[in-house]
Design an enzyme around this catalytic site. Structure first.
Site, PDB file in Angstrom:
ATOM      1  N   ARG A  25       0.922  -1.438  -0.127  1.00  0.00           N
ATOM      2  CA  ARG A  25      -0.041   0.027   0.082  1.00  0.00           C
ATOM      3  C   ARG A  25       0.844   1.398  -0.142  1.00  0.00           C
ATOM      4  O   ARG A  25       0.684   2.155  -0.825  1.00  0.00           O
ATOM      5  CB  ARG A  25      -0.856  -0.092   1.243  1.00  0.00           C
ATOM      6  CG  ARG A  25      -2.190  -0.823   1.065  1.00  0.00           C
ATOM      7  CD  ARG A  25      -2.562  -1.403   2.601  1.00  0.00           C
ATOM      8  NE  ARG A  25      -1.594  -2.211   2.823  1.00  0.00           N
ATOM      9  CZ  ARG A  25      -1.834  -3.639   2.513  1.00  0.00           C
ATOM     10  NH1 ARG A  25      -2.642  -4.075   1.968  1.00  0.00           N
ATOM     11  NH2 ARG A  25      -0.683  -4.647   2.797  1.00  0.00           N
ATOM     12  N   THR A  26       1.755   1.331   0.898  1.00  0.00           N
ATOM     13  CA  THR A  26       2.546   2.569   1.136  1.00  0.00           C
ATOM     14  C   THR A  26       3.326   2.963  -0.111  1.00  0.00           C
ATOM     15  O   THR A  26       3.273   4.018  -0.489  1.00  0.00           O
ATOM     16  CB  THR A  26       3.388   2.599   2.619  1.00  0.00           C
ATOM     17  OG1 THR A  26       2.538   2.109   3.371  1.00  0.00           O
ATOM     18  CG2 THR A  26       3.988   3.856   2.671  1.00  0.00           C
ATOM     19  N   LYS A  32      25.293  -5.797  -1.082  1.00  0.00           N
ATOM     20  CA  LYS A  32      26.845  -5.785  -1.257  1.00  0.00           C
ATOM     21  C   LYS A  32      27.620  -5.311  -0.007  1.00  0.00           C
ATOM     22  O   LYS A  32      28.640  -5.216   0.065  1.00  0.00           O
ATOM     23  CB  LYS A  32      27.365  -5.376  -2.584  1.00  0.00           C
ATOM     24  CG  LYS A  32      26.992  -5.887  -3.694  1.00  0.00           C
ATOM     25  CD  LYS A  32      27.447  -5.205  -4.948  1.00  0.00           C
ATOM     26  CE  LYS A  32      26.525  -5.290  -6.177  1.00  0.00           C
ATOM     27  NZ  LYS A  32      26.950  -4.458  -7.107  1.00  0.00           N
ATOM     28  N   ARG A  69      11.189   3.628   3.968  1.00  0.00           N
ATOM     29  CA  ARG A  69      10.834   2.720   5.023  1.00  0.00           C
ATOM     30  C   ARG A  69      11.926   1.774   5.189  1.00  0.00           C
ATOM     31  O   ARG A  69      12.715   1.238   4.492  1.00  0.00           O
ATOM     32  CB  ARG A  69       9.963   1.807   4.268  1.00  0.00           C
ATOM     33  CG  ARG A  69       9.329   0.756   5.147  1.00  0.00           C
ATOM     34  CD  ARG A  69       8.321  -0.214   4.757  1.00  0.00           C
ATOM     35  NE  ARG A  69       6.919   0.769   5.366  1.00  0.00           N
ATOM     36  CZ  ARG A  69       5.777  -0.023   5.003  1.00  0.00           C
ATOM     37  NH1 ARG A  69       5.705  -1.085   4.589  1.00  0.00           N
ATOM     38  NH2 ARG A  69       4.688   1.009   5.099  1.00  0.00           N
ATOM     39  N   HIS A  81       4.635   5.485  11.759  1.00  0.00           N
ATOM     40  CA  HIS A  81       4.412   5.303  10.378  1.00  0.00           C
ATOM     41  C   HIS A  81       3.211   6.630   9.871  1.00  0.00           C
ATOM     42  O   HIS A  81       2.002   6.647  10.059  1.00  0.00           O
ATOM     43  CB  HIS A  81       3.618   4.193   9.986  1.00  0.00           C
ATOM     44  CG  HIS A  81       3.234   3.600   8.698  1.00  0.00           C
ATOM     45  ND1 HIS A  81       3.292   4.437   7.664  1.00  0.00           N
ATOM     46  CD2 HIS A  81       2.927   2.589   8.033  1.00  0.00           C
ATOM     47  CE1 HIS A  81       3.002   4.022   6.310  1.00  0.00           C
ATOM     48  NE2 HIS A  81       2.545   2.857   6.771  1.00  0.00           N
TER      49      HIS A  81
END
Ligand code: CP
Length: 316
Positions: free
Chosen positions: A58-59, A86, A108, A136
């Site tokens: 969703r986000t 890496k 995020r 959030h």
């Protein structure tokens, strides 16, 4: 009233006025989204990067579409296919993105404070799309926007957040937003997932679902955040559902006009009965729709947007 922030890092540090600016700007963008031409030139020439180091449906998609509707160029960073694999550090990754002259980095990350860390050395705007179990912010903003749309003023409403509060960034951001806007917030779930210290900031805490839902105007359900729990916090999923799941029989004990919310992803049959998730009291998909308008508003404001009169023209 004016917006002077370059970043959106959390809800806790926002004033009530800043919350209201985002919500009223989102209402303008929602109207734009209902027009035949949904795109505006507001962020033309700007570049937005979605730096998602944790999974999201969703986000990430909502931010991508929000940036596109504002006519920005959007780059989606895939952590799995990046040089993070890496051993490159988050700081070096972000500085390399900035070397490409990006304007906004939406991050995020599993680590609490990752967006705040980036904001200290980047000249780009930083938006928190979820940091560990901390916050959030855009989820809370779309949640309060949806509540306002359905119920009017949030002041005095009884909002119950039910589930895994301890490991939930959605819960923390919602709690700050709801308390600032004058709601009565009740938290409910197993004692291992709903610590009493939330009472210190003004929430009511109960471990009895019947008590939590009886007078609720809104029930916001949260899934169990297995990925953040270091040990099992309850005996079994079956026991969790029998004690804290929102079932049809429990729904019958609530107010007739209670709103059922969930940030997603839903675990049907665990925290919520499938029929309730799809039922007429559920606004779960309307939350997703409103997320687009809220994220357009946040992108607009952190990049220097000042007045809603700028929003009106459709893209050429
Ligand atoms: N509500 C929410 O943050 O969903 P995603 O994890 O799919 O972005």
């Amino acid at each position: 009233m004016s917006w002077n922030r370059k970043h959106l890092l959390d809800i806790q540090s926002l004033s009530v006025e800043e919350l209201r600016i985002i919500l009223s700007t989102a209402a303008e963008f929602k109207r734009v989204g209902e027009r035949a031409i949904k795109k505006v030139p507001t962020l033309r020439g700007k570049t937005v990067v979605n730096l998602f180091v944790e999974p999201s449906t969703r986000t990430r998609i909502s931010f991508e579409l929000a940036a596109q509707r504002l006519s920005a160029d959007v780059v989606n960073f895939s952590a799995e296919a990046s040089s993070l694999k890496k051993g490159e550090s988050l700081k070096d990754t972000a500085r390399n993105l900035e070397a490409l002259n990006v304007d906004v980095i939406i991050i995020r990350h599993g680590a609490t404070g990752a967006p705040h860390f980036l904001s200290r050395f980047l000249s780009a705007s930083v938006i928190n799309a979820g940091d560990g179990a901390h916050e959030h912010p855009t989820q809370a903003l779309l949640d309060v926007f949806t509540i306002q749309e359905k119920k009017g003023d949030i002041k005095g409403l009884n909002v119950t957040i039910l589930g895994d509060i301890q490991y939930s960034r959605v819960a923390r951001s919602n709690i700050w937003a709801l308390l600032k806007l004058g709601a009565n917030v009740t938290l409910c779930g197993p004692s291992t997932l709903v610590p009493r210290h939330f009472e210190e900031i003004g929430c009511k805490v109960t471990h009895k679902i019947e008590e939590a839902i009886a007078n609720a105007d809104i029930i916001n359900l949260l899934r169990i955040q297995h990925e953040r729990q270091r040990q099992t916090s309850f005996p079994s999923i079956g026991e969790y559902t029998s004690l804290f799941g929102l079932t049809k029989s429990r729904l019958e004990t609530t107010k007739k006009d209670v709103l059922i919310m969930h940030p997603g992803p839903i675990n049907r049959g665990v925290e919520i009965d499938s029929d309730i998730a799809d039922g007429d009291r559920s606004v779960i998909l309307q939350q997703v729709t409103n997320g687009l308008a809220v994220r357009m508003a946040v992108l607009y404001l952190v990049t220097g947007g000042r007045g809603t009169q700028e929003i009106a023209p459709a893209s050429a």
